[in-house]
Every structure is written in structure tokens, then in C-alpha cells.
Scaffold this motif. Structure first.
Motif, PDB file in Angstrom:
ATOM      1  N   GLY A 181       0.802  -1.219   0.000  1.00 42.98           N
ATOM      2  CA  GLY A 181       0.000   0.000   0.000  1.00 42.98           C
ATOM      3  C   GLY A 181       0.832   1.264   0.000  1.00 42.98           C
ATOM      4  N   ASN A 182       2.097   1.154   0.411  1.00 43.76           N
ATOM      5  CA  ASN A 182       3.008   2.298   0.383  1.00 43.76           C
ATOM      6  C   ASN A 182       3.555   2.458  -1.036  1.00 43.76           C
ATOM      7  OD1 ASN A 182       6.199   2.973   0.565  1.00 43.76           O
ATOM      8  ND2 ASN A 182       5.020   4.239   1.993  1.00 43.76           N
ATOM      9  N   GLU A 183       3.608   3.680  -1.532  1.00 45.23           N
ATOM     10  CA  GLU A 183       4.032   3.903  -2.915  1.00 45.23           C
ATOM     11  C   GLU A 183       5.439   3.367  -3.179  1.00 45.23           C
ATOM     12  OE1 GLU A 183       4.085   7.510  -6.217  1.00 45.23           O
ATOM     13  OE2 GLU A 183       4.352   8.016  -4.093  1.00 45.23           O
ATOM     14  N   GLU A 186       5.388  -0.435  -3.382  1.00 42.54           N
ATOM     15  CA  GLU A 186       4.754  -0.911  -4.618  1.00 42.54           C
ATOM     16  C   GLU A 186       5.667  -0.706  -5.817  1.00 42.54           C
ATOM     17  OE1 GLU A 186       2.196  -2.708  -4.530  1.00 42.54           O
ATOM     18  OE2 GLU A 186       1.661  -2.327  -2.434  1.00 42.54           O
TER      19      GLU A 186
END
Length: 514
Positions: A181-183, A186
Motif C-alpha cells: 500500500g506504500n508507494e 509498490e
């Protein structure tokens, strides 16, 4: 005083330009015949640098390529050297219209072209046939390198000449960061998955420590769902330490070799090629010779139904309006503009400026502002319709011209495009970049003959004749396209001969280190 014609000594790229480009170094006092009033050089002007052809008041927009490259700092007199001392970056309004209904179609294809590639089980086509070791975390990097060294030292690869080699993909990430969920997380996952699924690999071993945030089992499970080659994963902690892990890794890779070696090249249409385009160590000639010629090669590939991708969002800044005009539709243009806005906020939050991008080498080569550099860089995109804009390391699925959002830093940019599926890369350079990006072969295109001759072992093609009249942009583009097909069919590049590519895997680090 030396006297010569303006057009003999300089290049005037557009009738509306305020500056001309010195072909070679010109001393102060040189008189340039313009056909009207003589132009007397007020300063020494290095080769590739800019000389003012008309008076410019303080704050005036300065034009090159018929576009704004910056603003005059103080009055600039005709004949003055124009560079960092009197030209500055500044914001200005740009029209981002989409030229609906005016899409340019590629020229008719005279004859279909082919290359000899490796057709994988998932239908994608590779240009090389490597085995790779993908690490989930920095903690498994040493073991991964040890595995590759032992395979190479064993001599077993000599029995499998159809395999190009074994190498590890190591990095400094994978833990001390937020998870799903963390950019940043990902982006890392997307990058590692893209390499694991890359068609230039015949087999993949994924290696983790065991307790990392980027769990190797999850990474392998996600990649395995769309991979067309064998993929195995190992954990150092589960196996009981480094020695046992290295032994197990060597055993797994050795077991993959017979199947990898059995795969043969076969003729496939050029439409199966994904060509990445990059410029690094740029100079003033980049936007005049190698980049437009590479753009012409991209047009030829697109005409064959293939894919050409370029990135470096910070290096098209100020020239993005030239791409939105060619977007396939408003949604494609908006995807590009959204990335531009993201970068504006990103550098502001960092306390920096996009104009920090031109390096000392770029400036020594005649480039002054990011606006000037971007106008040269965007020429790599050729003239065809912009079909899609994708995120960093996102799988490229559209055919035609594609833009990928990446930083301008060469290894990070190339890593993203290779993760997206690029199977060959063309790298233009004016200062002389040294680079490779396994598993994808990298061709070096010199923007000027001087750097080609000086770094002959590192360069594949000399685009300098475009500046001297020895070749047109279109002729050089054809030479590049022909060489790309040869490399895709197995011809080794200069960087491959020199062994580049093991250290240039650099995923974009967006995550905060915790």
C-alpha cells in the motif's frame, strides 16, 4: 580578425531562434557574415555552445529550436556567448492542447522486418537468454553474488553455450520501509516483478533473507502467475545460513540450464521488439544529432508495429507540450500532465528545483537550462502518436510510442524501462556515458564524432555526421534501426563486450527508510 559565414561556423536551428550553435570553438573577435549586418563575437565561444544572433533585453525569452529555453539575465548583446552567466530557467505558459483529428500515421512499411529472438511460453519475445537471481532485500545480496560466482567458476556454463550467463540483481532496499500500500514499496515490487517476468530471462531464482518487509515468498508468488519460464525462491533463514543457501542456489540454477540451453532463436516480426530510449551525459549536439536520429529509428519501429518507450520526466519538463499535441487522446495527455504536476510538487517538497537537473558535464557540453535539455531529449520520441503513459516499471502493453514516468538519473530510468519489458535499449551520449543494463543489451550512440573516437571501445555508432552533413537524420535513423535489429538477433554491443550491466540495476527509491 577571422571572418566566415554564420552558417559555416554555426547552426541556426530555427528561423525564430535568438541563438546559433558554434560548430567548433570560435575566438572573440570572429566576424560572422549573416548576409545583413556582420556579427562580431564578443566572447570566446566553445564548440556546441550558444552565441546570440540578436540583442535581447533583460528578462526576454530566449529561443532555440523555435522554443523557449530560458530568460535573459541582463541585456545580451549580439555576438555574446549565451550560457549560465546570462541565461536562467524560468516558468512560462505552455499550451497543452491535444491535436484531436490530426494524428500522424507512420509512413507505409516498404517490407516487414524481422529479428531472431527467443519466444517464451507466455508469447513475449526476448533478445537475450540469461538466468537471473532476483533479491528481495539487500540482506540477500552477498549470497546472491556468491551463487553467481560459483556457477561461473564451476565451468558448467561452458556446457550450455545457448545461455548468455547468470547474474544477480542486487539493491539496497526491501526492508526498513512501509509495506503493501506504500508507494515506495509498490514501486519496488513492480520493479522486481518486472525483471522476474522479463522475456530476456530463461529462468529466475528469487532469494530473500526471511524476515524482510518484502517477503520473498509473496514476491515469487506474485511474479510466478505471469512468468513463462522456471521460477524458484529460497530463504537464507529457512535453509539454515549462507553456505547452505549458496549450495542450494547453485543446484537450482544448474537444474535450469538444460531447459534454458534448449531454447533457440527463431525469426520473429520486428513488431515484437520493445525498444527503450535514453540520453545520458548529454551535450548540445544530443538534440541535433543522436536524439532526432533515434527518434527516426523509433518511427521506423512503430511503422513495423513495434514499441518504443522513453522516460526521464524531469528531462522533458518544459517540452511536455510537444508531446501532449501528439497524444492519442485527452486521457493520454492528462496522464502525462498529472506526472508533470507530481514532479513539481515532489521537487518543491524536497527543497530543490527541476532546473537542478543539468549536470556540470551537460553545462560544459553547452546545455544551460532544463528547458534547453528537455527540448533536445524529447526528440528521441520521433514524430508518431503518443499511445500511452505508464507508471515507473509498469508493464508496457501498448504498441507504438509510450512514455514512462521515471527520474532522469540514468540507471534508475533504465531499470524502470527494462522492468516494463524493454528488450533492447538505445543510449545517446555526448559526454561519453559508460553503461549497460543486463538482461537488456544497451547500444551507445555518440552525439559527436570526437567522443566516438575518444571512447571507441564504449560506443556502438557515431551520429556526429548528422551535424557535419555526412548523413541526414533519416539516414542515421535507418542505420540505428538496422543495428537494433542486429543486436536483438544476438550481435553483442560495446557495453556487453566490456562486461557492463551487473551493477546498474537501481530501482527508484521512493520509500522513507524507517
Amino acid at each position: 580578425m577571422t571572418s566566415t559565414s554564420l552558417h559555416t561556423a554555426c547552426l541556426l536551428l530555427h528561423p525564430d531562434d535568438d541563438v546559433a550553435i558554434a560548430r567548433d570553438a570560435l575566438p572573440a573577435g570572429t566576424v560572422l557574415d549573416t548576409g545583413r549586418d556582420p556579427l562580431v563575437l564578443l566572447d570566446d565561444v566553445p564548440g556546441g555552445h550558444k552565441v546570440a544572433v540578436r540583442a535581447l533585453p533583460a528578462g526576454a525569452a530566449v529561443h532555440k529550436y523555435g522554443q523557449v529555453i530560458g530568460f535573459a539575465v541582463g541585456t545580451i548583446e549580439p555576438g555574446a556567448h549565451v550560457h549560465s552567466h546570462n541565461l536562467a530557467f524560468g516558468q512560462f505558459e505552455r499550451e497543452h492542447e491535444v491535436a484531436a483529428g490530426t494524428e500522424r500515421s507512420p509512413d507505409p512499411v516498404p517490407a516487414p522486418r524481422t529479428f531472431d529472438g527467443y519466444v517464451r511460453a507466455d508469447g513475449r519475445v526476448g533478445t537475450r537468454n540469461y538466468l537471473g537471481i532476483v533479491t528481495s532485500v539487500n540482506c540477500s545480496a552477498t549470497a546472491a553474488r556468491a551463487i553467481a560466482r560459483q556457477v561461473e567458476a564451476s565451468g558448467i556454463l561452458d556446457d550450455y553455450p545457448g545461455v548468455d550467463g547468470v547474474f544477480p540483481l542486487t539493491h539496497g532496499l526491501g526492508c526498513g520501509m512501509a509495506g503493501a500500500g506504500n508507494e515506495g514499496f509498490e514501486v519496488l515490487r513492480r520493479t522486481l516483478t518486472g525483471y522476474a517476468q522479463h522475456p530476456n530471462f530463461a529462468g529466475i531464482l528469487m532469494l530473500g533473507l526471511g524476515c524482510e518487509v518484502n517477503q520473498v515468498r509473496d514476491l515469487a508468488d506474485g511474479a510466478r502467475s505471469e512468468v513463462g519460464v522456471p521460477l524458484h525462491s529460497l530463504s537464507i533463514q529457512d535453509l539454515g545460513g549462507t553456505r547452505k543457501t549458496v549450495a542450494a542456489g547453485v543446484e537450482r540454477l544448474a537444474a535450469m540450464l538444460p531447459e534454458a540451453n534448449a531454447i533457440s532463436r527463431r525469426p520473429v516480426p520486428a513488431s515484437e521488439l520493445v525498444m527503450a530510449m535514453e540520453c545520458g551525459g548529454s551535450d548540445a549536439w544530443s538534440g541535433i544529432t543522436a536524439n532526432p536520429a533515434l527518434g527516426a529509428a523509433a518511427d521506423l519501429l512503430v511503422a513495423q508495429g513495434g514499441t518504443a518507450v522513453f522516460g526521464e520526466t524531469t528531462e522533458i519538463y518544459g517540452a511536455e507540450h510537444l508531446l501532449t499535441r501528439r497524444a492519442a487522446g485527452p486521457e493520454v495527455a492528462e496522464k502525462l500532465l498529472e506526472r508533470i504536476r507530481w514532479w513539481e510538487k515532489h521537487v518543491q517538497a524536497d527543497g530543490s528545483s527541476i532546473d537542478n537537473n543539468p549536470s556540470p558535464g551537460n553545462k560544459a557540453g553547452g546545455l544551460t537550462t532544463i528547458l534547453e535539455k528537455s527540448l533536445g531529449a524529447v526528440a528521441k520520441g520521433g514524430t508518431t502518436t503518443l499511445r500511452d503513459v505508464v507508471k515507473y516499471a509498469e508493464r508496457i502493453t501498448s504498441r507504438g510510442l509510450v512514455f514512462m514516468d521515471t527520474p532522469g538519473y540514468d540507471p534508475v530510468n533504465a531499470t524502470g524501462m527494462v522492468a516494463g519489458g524493454a528488450t533492447v535499449l538505445c543510449f545517446t551520449t555526448g559526454r561519453g556515458s559508460a553503461f549497460g543494463c543486463k538482461p537488456t543489451p544497451s547500444l551507445k550512440l555518440a552525439t559527436n564524432t570526437a567522443v566516438y573516437e575518444r571512447m571507441r571501445d564504449d560506443m556502438d555508432l557515431d551520429c556526429g555526421p548528422v551535424a557535419t552533413g555526412g548523413a541526414s537524420v533519416e539516414e542515421m535513423g535507418q542505420l540505428i534501426f538496422d543495428r537494433v535489429l542486429a543486436v536483438a538477433s544476438g550481435r553483442r554491443t560495446a557495453s556487453e563486450e566490456l562486461g557492463y550491466g551487473d551493477e546498474e540495476f537501481v530501482p527508484w527509491q521512493l520509500a522513507t527508510t524507517l
